[in-house]
Design a protein around this motif. Structure first.
Motif, PDB file in Angstrom:
ATOM      1  N   TYR A  41      26.058  -0.361  21.770  1.00 17.96           N
ATOM      2  CA  TYR A  41      25.281  -1.470  21.220  1.00 17.96           C
ATOM      3  C   TYR A  41      25.313  -1.380  19.694  1.00 17.96           C
ATOM      4  CZ  TYR A  41      20.976  -4.184  20.283  1.00 17.96           C
ATOM      5  OH  TYR A  41      20.052  -5.077  19.807  1.00 17.96           O
ATOM      6  N   TYR A  42      25.715  -2.478  19.042  1.00 14.67           N
ATOM      7  CA  TYR A  42      25.858  -2.486  17.583  1.00 14.67           C
ATOM      8  C   TYR A  42      25.142  -3.704  17.006  1.00 14.67           C
ATOM      9  CZ  TYR A  42      28.254  -1.585  13.110  1.00 14.67           C
ATOM     10  OH  TYR A  42      28.541  -1.291  11.799  1.00 14.67           O
ATOM     11  N   PRO A  43      23.803  -3.599  16.832  1.00 13.91           N
ATOM     12  CA  PRO A  43      23.039  -4.704  16.244  1.00 13.91           C
ATOM     13  C   PRO A  43      23.095  -4.650  14.730  1.00 13.91           C
ATOM     14  CG  PRO A  43      21.547  -2.935  16.851  1.00 13.91           C
ATOM     15  CD  PRO A  43      22.935  -2.470  17.212  1.00 13.91           C
ATOM     16  N   THR A  44      23.139  -5.803  14.079  1.00 16.11           N
ATOM     17  CA  THR A  44      23.108  -5.849  12.621  1.00 16.11           C
ATOM     18  C   THR A  44      22.173  -6.956  12.138  1.00 16.11           C
ATOM     19  OG1 THR A  44      25.004  -7.358  12.475  1.00 16.11           O
ATOM     20  CG2 THR A  44      25.480  -5.001  12.388  1.00 16.11           C
ATOM     21  N   ALA A  45      21.589  -6.726  10.963  1.00 11.40           N
ATOM     22  CA  ALA A  45      20.750  -7.737  10.317  1.00 11.40           C
ATOM     23  C   ALA A  45      21.434  -8.168   9.025  1.00 11.40           C
ATOM     24  CB  ALA A  45      19.363  -7.170  10.020  1.00 11.40           C
ATOM     25  N   THR A  46      21.224  -9.423   8.630  1.00 12.86           N
ATOM     26  CA  THR A  46      21.879  -9.925   7.417  1.00 12.86           C
ATOM     27  C   THR A  46      20.918 -10.159   6.250  1.00 12.86           C
ATOM     28  OG1 THR A  46      21.690 -12.201   8.238  1.00 12.86           O
ATOM     29  CG2 THR A  46      23.752 -11.027   8.700  1.00 12.86           C
ATOM     30  N   ARG A  47      19.614 -10.260   6.543  1.00  9.36           N
ATOM     31  CA  ARG A  47      18.661 -10.553   5.465  1.00  9.36           C
ATOM     32  C   ARG A  47      17.540  -9.531   5.347  1.00  9.36           C
ATOM     33  NH1 ARG A  47      17.756 -17.122   6.060  1.00  9.36           N
ATOM     34  NH2 ARG A  47      19.961 -17.702   6.197  1.00  9.36           N
ATOM     35  N   GLU A  48      17.739  -8.379   5.971  1.00  9.07           N
ATOM     36  CA  GLU A  48      16.697  -7.356   5.966  1.00  9.07           C
ATOM     37  C   GLU A  48      17.351  -5.988   6.068  1.00  9.07           C
ATOM     38  OE1 GLU A  48      12.491  -8.205   7.857  1.00  9.07           O
ATOM     39  OE2 GLU A  48      13.735  -7.176   9.315  1.00  9.07           O
ATOM     40  N   ASP A  49      16.757  -4.992   5.442  1.00  6.56           N
ATOM     41  CA  ASP A  49      17.302  -3.635   5.524  1.00  6.56           C
ATOM     42  C   ASP A  49      17.280  -3.141   6.961  1.00  6.56           C
ATOM     43  OD1 ASP A  49      17.898  -3.396   2.854  1.00  6.56           O
ATOM     44  OD2 ASP A  49      15.980  -2.492   2.317  1.00  6.56           O
ATOM     45  N   PHE A  50      18.396  -2.561   7.392  1.00  2.00           N
ATOM     46  CA  PHE A  50      18.530  -2.087   8.762  1.00  2.00           C
ATOM     47  C   PHE A  50      19.619  -1.028   8.757  1.00  2.00           C
ATOM     48  CE2 PHE A  50      19.764  -3.094  13.368  1.00  2.00           C
ATOM     49  CZ  PHE A  50      18.597  -2.571  13.898  1.00  2.00           C
ATOM     50  N   HIS A  51      19.658  -0.188   9.799  1.00  2.94           N
ATOM     51  CA  HIS A  51      20.655   0.890   9.786  1.00  2.94           C
ATOM     52  C   HIS A  51      22.079   0.357   9.895  1.00  2.94           C
ATOM     53  CE1 HIS A  51      19.647   0.441  14.110  1.00  2.94           C
ATOM     54  NE2 HIS A  51      20.903   0.765  14.332  1.00  2.94           N
ATOM     55  N   HIS A  52      22.246  -0.851  10.469  1.00  2.00           N
ATOM     56  CA  HIS A  52      23.543  -1.537  10.413  1.00  2.00           C
ATOM     57  C   HIS A  52      23.305  -2.900   9.770  1.00  2.00           C
ATOM     58  CE1 HIS A  52      25.553   1.500  12.679  1.00  2.00           C
ATOM     59  NE2 HIS A  52      24.959   1.229  13.827  1.00  2.00           N
ATOM     60  N   MET A  53      24.114  -3.218   8.768  1.00  2.00           N
ATOM     61  CA  MET A  53      23.941  -4.475   8.037  1.00  2.00           C
ATOM     62  C   MET A  53      25.212  -5.314   8.131  1.00  2.00           C
ATOM     63  SD  MET A  53      20.884  -4.348   6.491  1.00  2.00           S
ATOM     64  CE  MET A  53      21.069  -5.520   5.145  1.00  2.00           C
ATOM     65  N   GLY A  54      25.067  -6.611   7.858  1.00  2.00           N
ATOM     66  CA  GLY A  54      26.236  -7.456   7.672  1.00  2.00           C
ATOM     67  C   GLY A  54      26.638  -8.292   8.868  1.00  2.00           C
ATOM     68  N   ARG A  55      27.528  -9.242   8.584  1.00  3.80           N
ATOM     69  CA  ARG A  55      28.010 -10.167   9.601  1.00  3.80           C
ATOM     70  C   ARG A  55      29.034  -9.487  10.509  1.00  3.80           C
ATOM     71  NH1 ARG A  55      30.947 -14.313   6.825  1.00  3.80           N
ATOM     72  NH2 ARG A  55      30.534 -15.803   8.507  1.00  3.80           N
ATOM     73  N   ILE A  56      29.124  -9.976  11.732  1.00  5.94           N
ATOM     74  CA  ILE A  56      30.078  -9.426  12.701  1.00  5.94           C
ATOM     75  C   ILE A  56      31.503  -9.517  12.179  1.00  5.94           C
ATOM     76  CG2 ILE A  56      31.177  -9.930  14.932  1.00  5.94           C
ATOM     77  CD1 ILE A  56      28.348 -10.470  16.028  1.00  5.94           C
ATOM     78  N   THR A  57      31.838 -10.663  11.590  1.00 11.38           N
ATOM     79  CA  THR A  57      33.206 -10.847  11.085  1.00 11.38           C
ATOM     80  C   THR A  57      33.548  -9.809  10.013  1.00 11.38           C
ATOM     81  OG1 THR A  57      32.236 -12.549   9.673  1.00 11.38           O
ATOM     82  CG2 THR A  57      33.449 -13.299  11.593  1.00 11.38           C
ATOM     83  N   ASP A  58      32.608  -9.562   9.101  1.00 10.04           N
ATOM     84  CA  ASP A  58      32.848  -8.584   8.034  1.00 10.04           C
ATOM     85  C   ASP A  58      32.997  -7.177   8.593  1.00 10.04           C
ATOM     86  OD1 ASP A  58      32.695 -10.627   6.186  1.00 10.04           O
ATOM     87  OD2 ASP A  58      30.592 -10.280   5.700  1.00 10.04           O
ATOM     88  N   ASN A  59      32.142  -6.824   9.552  1.00  2.89           N
ATOM     89  CA  ASN A  59      32.194  -5.473  10.116  1.00  2.89           C
ATOM     90  C   ASN A  59      33.436  -5.240  10.956  1.00  2.89           C
ATOM     91  OD1 ASN A  59      29.787  -4.243   9.080  1.00  2.89           O
ATOM     92  ND2 ASN A  59      28.578  -5.535  10.445  1.00  2.89           N
ATOM     93  N   LEU A  60      33.979  -6.314  11.532  1.00  4.68           N
ATOM     94  CA  LEU A  60      35.241  -6.200  12.266  1.00  4.68           C
ATOM     95  C   LEU A  60      36.428  -6.141  11.306  1.00  4.68           C
ATOM     96  CD1 LEU A  60      34.777  -8.706  15.243  1.00  4.68           C
ATOM     97  CD2 LEU A  60      35.182  -6.248  15.457  1.00  4.68           C
ATOM     98  N   ALA A  61      36.458  -7.096  10.373  1.00  2.37           N
ATOM     99  CA  ALA A  61      37.607  -7.194   9.461  1.00  2.37           C
ATOM    100  C   ALA A  61      37.747  -5.961   8.568  1.00  2.37           C
ATOM    101  CB  ALA A  61      37.478  -8.454   8.613  1.00  2.37           C
ATOM    102  N   SER A  62      36.617  -5.405   8.145  1.00  2.00           N
ATOM    103  CA  SER A  62      36.650  -4.237   7.258  1.00  2.00           C
ATOM    104  C   SER A  62      36.924  -2.942   8.019  1.00  2.00           C
ATOM    105  CB  SER A  62      35.319  -4.095   6.526  1.00  2.00           C
ATOM    106  OG  SER A  62      34.277  -3.741   7.432  1.00  2.00           O
ATOM    107  N   GLY A  63      36.738  -2.999   9.343  1.00  2.00           N
ATOM    108  CA  GLY A  63      36.909  -1.796  10.156  1.00  2.00           C
ATOM    109  C   GLY A  63      35.659  -0.940  10.239  1.00  2.00           C
ATOM    110  N   LYS A  64      34.567  -1.399   9.636  1.00  2.00           N
ATOM    111  CA  LYS A  64      33.336  -0.596   9.600  1.00  2.00           C
ATOM    112  C   LYS A  64      32.807  -0.299  10.996  1.00  2.00           C
ATOM    113  CE  LYS A  64      28.875  -0.188   7.242  1.00  2.00           C
ATOM    114  NZ  LYS A  64      28.154   0.368   8.404  1.00  2.00           N
ATOM    115  N   VAL A  65      32.817  -1.282  11.885  1.00  2.00           N
ATOM    116  CA  VAL A  65      32.293  -1.050  13.234  1.00  2.00           C
ATOM    117  C   VAL A  65      33.120  -0.007  13.984  1.00  2.00           C
ATOM    118  CG1 VAL A  65      33.606  -2.978  14.256  1.00  2.00           C
ATOM    119  CG2 VAL A  65      31.529  -2.137  15.375  1.00  2.00           C
ATOM    120  N   PHE A  66      34.432   0.013  13.771  1.00  2.00           N
ATOM    121  CA  PHE A  66      35.281   1.007  14.424  1.00  2.00           C
ATOM    122  C   PHE A  66      34.928   2.407  13.906  1.00  2.00           C
ATOM    123  CE2 PHE A  66      38.156  -2.799  13.867  1.00  2.00           C
ATOM    124  CZ  PHE A  66      37.902  -3.319  15.121  1.00  2.00           C
ATOM    125  N   GLU A  67      34.711   2.488  12.586  1.00  2.00           N
ATOM    126  CA  GLU A  67      34.362   3.765  11.965  1.00  2.00           C
ATOM    127  C   GLU A  67      32.993   4.241  12.438  1.00  2.00           C
ATOM    128  OE1 GLU A  67      33.524   5.529   7.482  1.00  2.00           O
ATOM    129  OE2 GLU A  67      34.783   3.756   7.724  1.00  2.00           O
TER     130      GLU A  67
END
Length: 275
Positions: free
Chosen positions: A192-218
């Motif tokens: 499970y990989y939840p993210t928030a875009t307008r509030e501090d959270f342990h995972h941040m950012g849009r799904i597209t950004d986290n996929l394209a950058s490879g962050k979610v894989f890391e």
């Protein structure tokens, strides 16, 4: 001896009874209703639900206000669950948000949809990609044993603006671990990989950004997407769907449908509904 008890009179066409309602935030709620005995559906599909509108000033007749809603409960559940946003001046949700246990809603029992296993080619890993209430069809699929029979890994990526908007999904995923039916199947397979875009959270950012950058894989210790092994399902706004499709295509995945299974599918029934 035959049972001559009279069933309760239904006042709406295709009426089903509300069995429970939970308000998660000021703008999000879920509710459960009775399930028509004849209704059969594949997890991930949607139905049309609604309420009666105001009487026409000239004729006095009422017309139903109907919208497409994903069934959030799995296909084995005895009731049907739905997850909804509240739009203050929305034709339907401005009314629907006030329903309570014992009320009736209209439910047309003709399920359809793209986010079904049959629309994907066999694979080893499936990605569920959702924003907001686009989580609903995946709430169904994550509770379906077939999902874990077909895939070795299931990754649920869900993005909302605020942390509280993630609560419905977080609660559901946590409950899955203790589910008597599929708890053991889920263990070790669901990420499970939840993210928030307008509030501090342990995972941040849009799904597209986290996929394209490879962050979610890391972050999850996973290999990048590979069209040979990875499959995906997408549900969100028109802009979100288009952006995610572009990212998936960049990984070599292609869009499929019920009639032509491929590497990913997108639900487009909810775009521009103005609920």
């Amino acid at each position: 001896m035959t049972d001559t008890a009279t069933p309760p009179v239904k006042t709406l066409p295709d009426a089903q009874t509300v069995t429970s309602v939970k308000h998660w935030t000021d703008s999000l709620f879920s509710f459960r209703v009775s399930r028509p005995q004849s209704l059969r559906f594949r997890s991930g599909e949607f139905v049309m639900i609604g309420l009666m509108g105001d009487p026409d000033p000239k004729t006095g007749k009422q017309k139903p206000i109907m919208r497409a809603y994903s069934i959030a409960s799995p296909n084995w559940d005895e009731e049907l669950e739905f997850y909804s946003i509240k739009v203050p001046d929305g034709p339907l949700t401005s009314r629907l948000q006030h329903i309570k246990e014992g009320d009736e809603i209209i439910l047309r029992p003709k399920p359809v949809g793209t986010l079904v296993h049959d629309a994907l080619l066999p694979g080893k890993r499936v990605w569920f990609l959702a924003t907001g209430t686009g989580f609903a069809p995946f709430a169904s699929l994550m509770r379906d044993p077939e999902t874990y029979e077909k895939f070795d890994e299931v990754i649920m990526m869900h993005t909302c603006r605020t942390v509280e908007e993630l609560e419905y999904g977080k609660t559901l995923v946590e409950d899955l671990q203790n589910d008597e039916l599929i708890g053991e199947m889920v263990e070790g397979k669901l990420k499970y990989y939840p993210t928030a875009t307008r509030e501090d959270f342990h995972h941040m950012g849009r799904i597209t950004d986290n996929l394209a950058s490879g962050k979610v894989f890391e972050d999850l210790g996973l290999a990048p997407m590979n069209p040979e092994t990875d499959r995906a399902m997408v549900c969100g706004s028109l802009a979100f769907n288009k952006d995610v499709m572009a990212v998936l295509e960049s990984f070599g995945l292609h869009e499929g449908a019920n009639s032509e299974p491929r590497e990913y599918v997108v639900e487009k029934a909810f775009v521009g509904e103005g609920v």
